[in-house]
Design an enzyme around this catalytic site. Structure first.
Site, PDB file in Angstrom:
ATOM      1  N   HIS A 166       0.843  -1.194   0.000  1.00  0.00           N
ATOM      2  CA  HIS A 166       0.000   0.000   0.000  1.00  0.00           C
ATOM      3  C   HIS A 166       0.879   1.245   0.000  1.00  0.00           C
ATOM      4  O   HIS A 166       2.089   1.181   0.208  1.00  0.00           O
ATOM      5  CB  HIS A 166      -0.992   0.007   1.182  1.00  0.00           C
ATOM      6  CG  HIS A 166      -0.389   0.157   2.546  1.00  0.00           C
ATOM      7  ND1 HIS A 166      -1.142   0.403   3.677  1.00  0.00           N
ATOM      8  CD2 HIS A 166       0.896   0.082   2.984  1.00  0.00           C
ATOM      9  CE1 HIS A 166      -0.360   0.474   4.729  1.00  0.00           C
ATOM     10  NE2 HIS A 166       0.880   0.288   4.353  1.00  0.00           N
ATOM     11  N   CYS A 185       5.805   6.164   4.610  1.00  0.00           N
ATOM     12  CA  CYS A 185       4.669   5.411   4.062  1.00  0.00           C
ATOM     13  C   CYS A 185       4.071   6.109   2.842  1.00  0.00           C
ATOM     14  O   CYS A 185       3.238   5.532   2.154  1.00  0.00           O
ATOM     15  CB  CYS A 185       3.594   5.219   5.126  1.00  0.00           C
ATOM     16  SG  CYS A 185       4.187   4.297   6.530  1.00  0.00           S
ATOM     17  N   HIS A 191       4.954   0.084  -0.255  1.00  0.00           N
ATOM     18  CA  HIS A 191       5.694  -0.908   0.520  1.00  0.00           C
ATOM     19  C   HIS A 191       4.665  -1.933   0.990  1.00  0.00           C
ATOM     20  O   HIS A 191       3.460  -1.709   0.839  1.00  0.00           O
ATOM     21  CB  HIS A 191       6.385  -0.251   1.721  1.00  0.00           C
ATOM     22  CG  HIS A 191       5.402   0.296   2.705  1.00  0.00           C
ATOM     23  ND1 HIS A 191       4.774   1.517   2.517  1.00  0.00           N
ATOM     24  CD2 HIS A 191       4.879  -0.228   3.833  1.00  0.00           C
ATOM     25  CE1 HIS A 191       3.919   1.707   3.515  1.00  0.00           C
ATOM     26  NE2 HIS A 191       3.959   0.663   4.321  1.00  0.00           N
ATOM     27  N   HIS A 193       3.169  -5.386   3.611  1.00  0.00           N
ATOM     28  CA  HIS A 193       3.045  -6.013   4.928  1.00  0.00           C
ATOM     29  C   HIS A 193       2.472  -7.416   4.780  1.00  0.00           C
ATOM     30  O   HIS A 193       1.746  -7.689   3.830  1.00  0.00           O
ATOM     31  CB  HIS A 193       2.079  -5.228   5.830  1.00  0.00           C
ATOM     32  CG  HIS A 193       2.495  -3.833   6.103  1.00  0.00           C
ATOM     33  ND1 HIS A 193       3.481  -3.503   7.000  1.00  0.00           N
ATOM     34  CD2 HIS A 193       2.056  -2.655   5.587  1.00  0.00           C
ATOM     35  CE1 HIS A 193       3.626  -2.192   7.040  1.00  0.00           C
ATOM     36  NE2 HIS A 193       2.779  -1.636   6.185  1.00  0.00           N
ATOM     37  N   ASP A 231      -5.100 -10.391  -1.217  1.00  0.00           N
ATOM     38  CA  ASP A 231      -3.787 -11.035  -1.143  1.00  0.00           C
ATOM     39  C   ASP A 231      -2.959 -10.776  -2.407  1.00  0.00           C
ATOM     40  O   ASP A 231      -3.449 -10.903  -3.529  1.00  0.00           O
ATOM     41  CB  ASP A 231      -3.994 -12.548  -0.963  1.00  0.00           C
ATOM     42  CG  ASP A 231      -2.725 -13.248  -0.523  1.00  0.00           C
ATOM     43  OD1 ASP A 231      -1.879 -12.615   0.131  1.00  0.00           O
ATOM     44  OD2 ASP A 231      -2.589 -14.446  -0.841  1.00  0.00           O
ATOM     45  N   HIS A 232      -1.684 -10.408  -2.187  1.00  0.00           N
ATOM     46  CA  HIS A 232      -0.757 -10.128  -3.288  1.00  0.00           C
ATOM     47  C   HIS A 232      -1.285  -9.052  -4.226  1.00  0.00           C
ATOM     48  O   HIS A 232      -1.254  -9.188  -5.446  1.00  0.00           O
ATOM     49  CB  HIS A 232      -0.387 -11.425  -4.034  1.00  0.00           C
ATOM     50  CG  HIS A 232       0.527 -12.292  -3.230  1.00  0.00           C
ATOM     51  ND1 HIS A 232       0.120 -12.948  -2.083  1.00  0.00           N
ATOM     52  CD2 HIS A 232       1.849 -12.571  -3.369  1.00  0.00           C
ATOM     53  CE1 HIS A 232       1.149 -13.604  -1.570  1.00  0.00           C
ATOM     54  NE2 HIS A 232       2.210 -13.380  -2.316  1.00  0.00           N
ATOM     55  N   GLU A 278      -0.807  -5.146  11.299  1.00  0.00           N
ATOM     56  CA  GLU A 278      -0.046  -4.763  10.113  1.00  0.00           C
ATOM     57  C   GLU A 278       1.415  -5.198  10.240  1.00  0.00           C
ATOM     58  O   GLU A 278       2.060  -5.562   9.261  1.00  0.00           O
ATOM     59  CB  GLU A 278      -0.139  -3.251   9.950  1.00  0.00           C
ATOM     60  CG  GLU A 278       0.236  -2.749   8.590  1.00  0.00           C
ATOM     61  CD  GLU A 278      -0.057  -1.272   8.452  1.00  0.00           C
ATOM     62  OE1 GLU A 278      -0.894  -0.915   7.615  1.00  0.00           O
ATOM     63  OE2 GLU A 278       0.536  -0.473   9.201  1.00  0.00           O
TER      64      GLU A 278
HETATM   65 ZN   LIG Z   1       2.460   0.274   5.657  1.00  0.00          ZN
END
Ligand SMILES: [Zn+2]
Ligand SMILES: [Zn+2]
Length: 306
Positions: A166, A185, A191, A193, A231-232, A278
């Site tokens: 995100h 961020c 980046h 998680h 996901d992904h 997260e």
């Molecule tokens: Zn983040």
């Protein structure tokens, strides 16, 4: 307002919640004699297989009260003894369906030993001995039930995970402004998680199946509506909702709750809470209804002065 004066001697009379953990290993099988073999396996999947399967259960017993003159809510050796004699000694290395008469499904009022039915029976056995306020029973690290003594009401939580990228930035602001709010961020290429999602539902334990809802249906809902679409992905680009709304942990948790509320009602339960972790350092929790699993200070003080 009434003045409450506390004794300075070892906190006597002040309220406190204490927790004790205990473990046992046991097996069980989901099989109802009134259903055919096909219906049992359709309903309970591999849990219907003979002769059963086992879990390493972990029980968390929460108790509350006022501190005594020794600075304790309860003497821990009495707590340990009660949990051992009433629960773990009776269940450890046992076949749950035969360990307690409540789980004998040959009787019309027998109930399958699901996590939620088991935690409720543990409550019935511990309540005469300990001032319990809540019980949590882990069947495995990703599945647990909470019980707070409300008749057939229980809470069931499933944990799942997804990996996603995100970027935290508001489209109407420039890069410098976004970085001043979101720091690293806000970097332009995002980046990622490994998110952990805990979904807690509340419902009535069925007197026969022992379930607050069909667990595989719940897992399917969370998988289809959260894991598969998230996901992904790069959340900002791949999930339309987050092209407009900054995908902070808080917003992702809220959006998950919004997606799940109606489908969970359709399987007969109520979404209670969503917790989104997260990273090891930050998590967000949102409630879809009035929180019930935390003890409020007034209730604790009432218990302490009782
Ligand atoms: Zn983040
Ligand atoms: Zn099982």
């Amino acid at each position: 307002m009434t003045e409450v004066t506390f004794s300075a001697s070892h906190g006597q009379g002040r309220g406190c919640v204490i927790h004790r953990r205990a473990c046992f290993s046991a097996s069980h099988r989901y099989w109802l004699p009134e259903l055919s073999a096909d219906d049992n396996s359709a309903r309970f999947g591999p849990c219907a297989l003979s002769p059963g399967h086992g879990h390493n259960y972990e029980l968390i017993v929460s108790m509350a009260g006022g501190l005594d003159a020794n600075g304790m809510v309860l003497n821990l050796s009495e707590v340990k003894h009660a949990i051992r004699s009433e629960v773990t000694e009776q269940l450890d290395f046992r076949f749950l369906n035969e360990a307690w008469p409540e789980f004998d499904v040959a009787k019309p009022d027998g109930c399958l030993p699901t996590t939620e039915a088991l935690v409720r029976q543990i409550w019935q056995r511990l309540r005469p001995h300990l001032p319990i306020t809540a019980l949590r029973l882990y069947e495995q690290p990703g599945l647990w039930a909470d019980y707070i003594g409300n008749a057939m009401d229980a809470f069931l939580t499933i944990r799942t995970h997804f990996a996603a990228a995100h970027r935290l930035a508001r489209p109407e602001l420039n890069q410098e402004e976004n970085e001043s709010i979101y720091g690293k961020c806000a970097r332009p290429h995002g980046h990622g998680h490994n998110y952990l999602v805990d979904v807690t539902v509340r419902g009535k334990i069925d007197a026969r199946t022992g379930m607050v809802c069909d667990l595989s249906a719940l897992q399917r809902i969370v998988n289809d509506l959260v894991v598969e679409p998230f996901d992904h992905t790069f959340l900002n680009k791949d999930v339309p909702y987050f092209s407009e709304c900054v995908p902070t942990a808080e917003n992702i948790a809220l959006h998950i709750a919004d997606r799940l509320t109606t489908p969970i009602r359709a399987i007969g339960a109520h979404l209670h809470k969503v917790r989104l972790q997260e990273s090891p350092n930050n998590a967000a929790e949102v409630y879809a209804e009035t929180p019930q699993l935390e003890i409020m200070p007034e209730a604790l003080q009432a218990m302490a002065t009782h």
